[in-house]
Design an enzyme around this catalytic site. Structure first.
Site, PDB file in Angstrom:
ATOM      1  N   HIS A 199      13.713 -12.242  -8.668  1.00  0.00           N
ATOM      2  CA  HIS A 199      13.261 -11.199  -7.744  1.00  0.00           C
ATOM      3  C   HIS A 199      13.035 -11.848  -6.385  1.00  0.00           C
ATOM      4  O   HIS A 199      12.000 -12.452  -6.145  1.00  0.00           O
ATOM      5  CB  HIS A 199      11.975 -10.559  -8.276  1.00  0.00           C
ATOM      6  CG  HIS A 199      11.289  -9.660  -7.292  1.00  0.00           C
ATOM      7  ND1 HIS A 199      11.867  -8.530  -6.796  1.00  0.00           N
ATOM      8  CD2 HIS A 199      10.066  -9.734  -6.716  1.00  0.00           C
ATOM      9  CE1 HIS A 199      11.022  -7.940  -5.952  1.00  0.00           C
ATOM     10  NE2 HIS A 199       9.927  -8.663  -5.874  1.00  0.00           N
ATOM     11  N   CYS A 348     -16.090   1.101   8.707  1.00  0.00           N
ATOM     12  CA  CYS A 348     -16.867   0.217   9.577  1.00  0.00           C
ATOM     13  C   CYS A 348     -16.208  -1.145   9.577  1.00  0.00           C
ATOM     14  O   CYS A 348     -16.671  -2.087   8.932  1.00  0.00           O
ATOM     15  CB  CYS A 348     -18.302   0.119   9.082  1.00  0.00           C
ATOM     16  SG  CYS A 348     -19.218   1.584   9.507  1.00  0.00           S
ATOM     17  N   TYR A 384       3.330   1.392  -2.538  1.00  0.00           N
ATOM     18  CA  TYR A 384       2.208   0.526  -2.146  1.00  0.00           C
ATOM     19  C   TYR A 384       1.227   1.296  -1.249  1.00  0.00           C
ATOM     20  O   TYR A 384       0.665   0.746  -0.307  1.00  0.00           O
ATOM     21  CB  TYR A 384       2.727  -0.769  -1.488  1.00  0.00           C
ATOM     22  CG  TYR A 384       3.758  -1.439  -2.354  1.00  0.00           C
ATOM     23  CD1 TYR A 384       3.378  -2.029  -3.563  1.00  0.00           C
ATOM     24  CD2 TYR A 384       5.116  -1.408  -2.046  1.00  0.00           C
ATOM     25  CE1 TYR A 384       4.320  -2.593  -4.411  1.00  0.00           C
ATOM     26  CE2 TYR A 384       6.068  -1.968  -2.887  1.00  0.00           C
ATOM     27  CZ  TYR A 384       5.658  -2.562  -4.059  1.00  0.00           C
ATOM     28  OH  TYR A 384       6.584  -3.110  -4.898  1.00  0.00           O
TER      29      TYR A 384
END
Ligand SMILES: *Cc1c(COP(=O)(O)O)cnc(C)c1O
Length: 426
Positions: A199, A348, A384
Site C-alpha cells: 500500500h 477553544c 476520513y
C-alpha cells in the site's frame, strides 16, 4: 455547487431541509456517488474497501451490495463488517475462472493487540501481516493458517509525511530486505503465504506505480507458487482542489494487470488482483452541513465561524487539507457577491480553522457573502471525515444521513449530552 459557490441541494435533497430535520453539523452521503465509484473499479477481480475511511454500517452495507469486499484494521472494524452483513470467511466454491476465493474480510495491521488476535482466531478472519512478530503470534493460535504479507518496498509516496506509507520513514509493512528471513520464519511456524500486499499510494503517477509493481513482482518471485493473491493497496486520489482531475484508472489497472499476468505465467496458476481504496469510494459522496453562527473581523481579515470544528472534520488541521465549500443562504434574496474569508469552528483552539494550509497558516477562501443562519457546506468530506471526529471540547458526534433516490435516511443519531458522560463515574 454552482460556479458562484452556492448550493441549495445535495443529491436532490434540500440543504436547508436537511439542516432543519437533522440539525447541524451533519454528515450527508450521496449513495449513488458511492455506487458509481464502486462501478469505476469493476475491472479488478476484487475491490476491497478500506473501511477506516468511512465505516458507518449503512455505508458498509451499500458497499457490500455493490459487490465490494472489506478491509478491517481493528477488532472494531471486524465487528462493523460482520454487522453490515459480511461473512468472516469465503465459501470455498471454486470460481469458474480458476481464481482463488476472495476473503470477504481481511484484517490488516502491523500488530495484533490481544483483542484482535482473539477475534481473528475465533472467527477465522484472514490476516495481512505488517510485521514478522504477527506471524508467530498467529501461528500459535491458528496453526496452518494462510496469510498475506504486507511489504514495505523501501520507498514511499504519501502526500504528506503523515500519510507516507513506504520507505524508512514509514512504520508500515515488512521491510523488503527481510522477506527471505520472514519466509523462513513463516514456513517454520507452519503458515502458508498466499497473499502479497503493498500500500504505497502512487496516485496519478504511473511511472512511480511501475516501480511499485516491479518491487511487488520481485517479492512475489521470492514467495513462489504458494502465492494466489496480490493487492495494489489503496491510495487512489480524488480531486479536492479546482483544476485537479481523477487518476487514469485504466492506465492504473493495465499496469497491475500486466504484473499479475507475468506472475500467472511464471507460477502456472491464476492470481487474484485486488485493489484497496478507501478515499476513492466515499470521499466525493460526503458533505458536512454546518450553520454559520458568527461573522467577525479581526483587523483586516474576515472570519466566518460555523458550528463544526476540527472535532467534526480533522483533515484541515491534521494535513492542511483543502475542502471545497459552498453556501446555502437561509434567505433566497441573499447577496451573491464573493468575498475572501477565513472559515473556523467553535473550539477553544486557535488551530480550529478549515481554511488552513499545511503548517497551520490561516488562509482565506472566496465565498458568497454569508450571514448568520446561512448553511455552509464543506464538500468531499466522505473519507476520513466522520471517522476522525472526536468529542473534544465535549462536543457530541454529529448525525449521519444517507441520501438515496431524493430521500434522506438517518443512519446515525447525533450524540446526546448523556452519551458524552456514559461510562464515567465520580
Ligand atoms: C488507509 C489504507 C487504505 C486506503 O487508503 P486510501 O488512501 O484511503 O485509498 C488501504 N489499505 C490500507 C492497508 C490502509 O491502511
Amino acid at each position: 455547487m454552482n460556479s458562484n459557490g452556492l448550493r441549495d441541494q445535495i443529491a436532490g435533497v434540500g440543504v436547508a431541509e436537511l439542516a432543519r430535520e437533522y440539525g447541524t453539523p451533519l454528515y450527508a452521503y450521496d449513495a449513488e456517488m458511492i455506487r458509481r465509484r464502486c462501478r469505476d473499479l469493476a475491472a479488478w477481480d476484487t475491490v476491497r474497501f478500506a473501511q477506516k475511511a468511512c465505516s458507518n454500517l449503512a455505508v458498509l452495507d451499500l458497499i457490500r451490495r455493490a459487490g465490494v469486499l472489506v478491509d478491517a484494521v481493528s477488532t472494531g472494524e471486524i465487528h462493523r463488517a460482520l454487522a453490515a452483513g459480511y461473512t468472516a470467511h469465503a465459501d470455498r466454491a471454486a470460481d469458474p475462472t480458476g481464481l482463488p476465493p476472495a476473503h470477504p474480510i481481511v484484517y490488516t495491521a502491523d500488530i495484533f493487540d490481544r483483542e484482535s488476535l482473539d477475534a481473528v482466531a475465533k472467527l477465522g478472519i484472514h490476516v495481512n501481516c505488517g510485521s514478522s512478530d504477527m506471524l508467530e503470534q498467529l501461528a500459535e493460535r491458528v496453526p496452518g493458517a494462510s496469510v498475506t504479507l504486507r511489504v514495505n518496498p523501501g520507498f514511499g509516496h504519501g502526500h504528506s509525511q503523515k500519510t507516507n506509507t513506504g520507505g524508512e520513514g514509514s512504520k508500515h509493512g515488512i521491510w523488503h530486505e527481510e522477506i527471505p528471513d520472514v519466509l523462513r520464519r513463516a514456513e517454520w511456524a507452519g503458515l502458508c503465504v498466499t497473499g502479497l500486499h503493498m500500500h504505497i499510494g502512487s496516485g496519478t503517477d504511473l511511472a512511480h506505480l511501475a516501480e511499485v509493481a516491479g518491487a511487488l513482482e520481485r517479492v512475489a518471485l521470492e514467495i513462489g507458487r504458494s502465492l494466489t493473491t496480490i493487492s495494489a493497496g489503496g491510495g487512489l486520489p480524488v480531486p479536492y482542489k479546482p483544476g485537479e482531475v481523477h487518476a487514469d484508472l485504466s492506465g492504473y489497472f493495465t499496469l497491475w494487470d500486466a504484473t499479475r499476468r507475468k506472475l500467472e505465467q511464471t507460477f502456472g496458476h491464476r492470481i487474484r488482483l485486488e485493489i484497496e481504496p478507501g478515499r476513492y469510494l466515499t470521499a466525493e459522496s460526503g458533505f458536512l452541513v454546518t450553520e454559520v453562527r458568527a461573522i467577525k473581523k479581526q483587523g483586516g481579515r474576515k472570519y466566518t465561524l460555523v458550528d463544526a470544528g476540527f472535532n467534526t472534520l480533522a483533515r484541515p488541521v491534521l494535513y492542511g487539507a483543502y475542502h471545497p465549500m459552498s453556501l446555502c443562504p437561509a434567505d433566497d434574496a441573499a447577496a451573491q457577491q464573493l468575498e475572501d474569508v477565513a472559515v473556523g469552528g467553535p473550539l477553544c483552539e486557535s488551530g480550529d480553522i478549515f481554511t488552513q494550509t499545511d503548517g497551520g497558516f490561516v488562509a482565506t477562501r472566496a465565498l458568497p457573502r454569508a450571514q448568520v443562519g446561512d448553511y455552509l457546506v464543506i464538500e468531499i468530506a466522505g473519507a476520513y471525515g466522520f471517522v476522525m471526529a472526536s468529542n473534544y471540547n465535549s462536543k457530541p458526534l454529529p448525525a449521519e444521513v444517507l441520501l438515496d433516490g431524493g430521500k434522506a435516511r438517518l443512519v446515525r443519531k447525533r450524540q446526546t449530552p448523556e452519551d458524552l458522560v456514559r461510562g464515567e463515574t465520580v
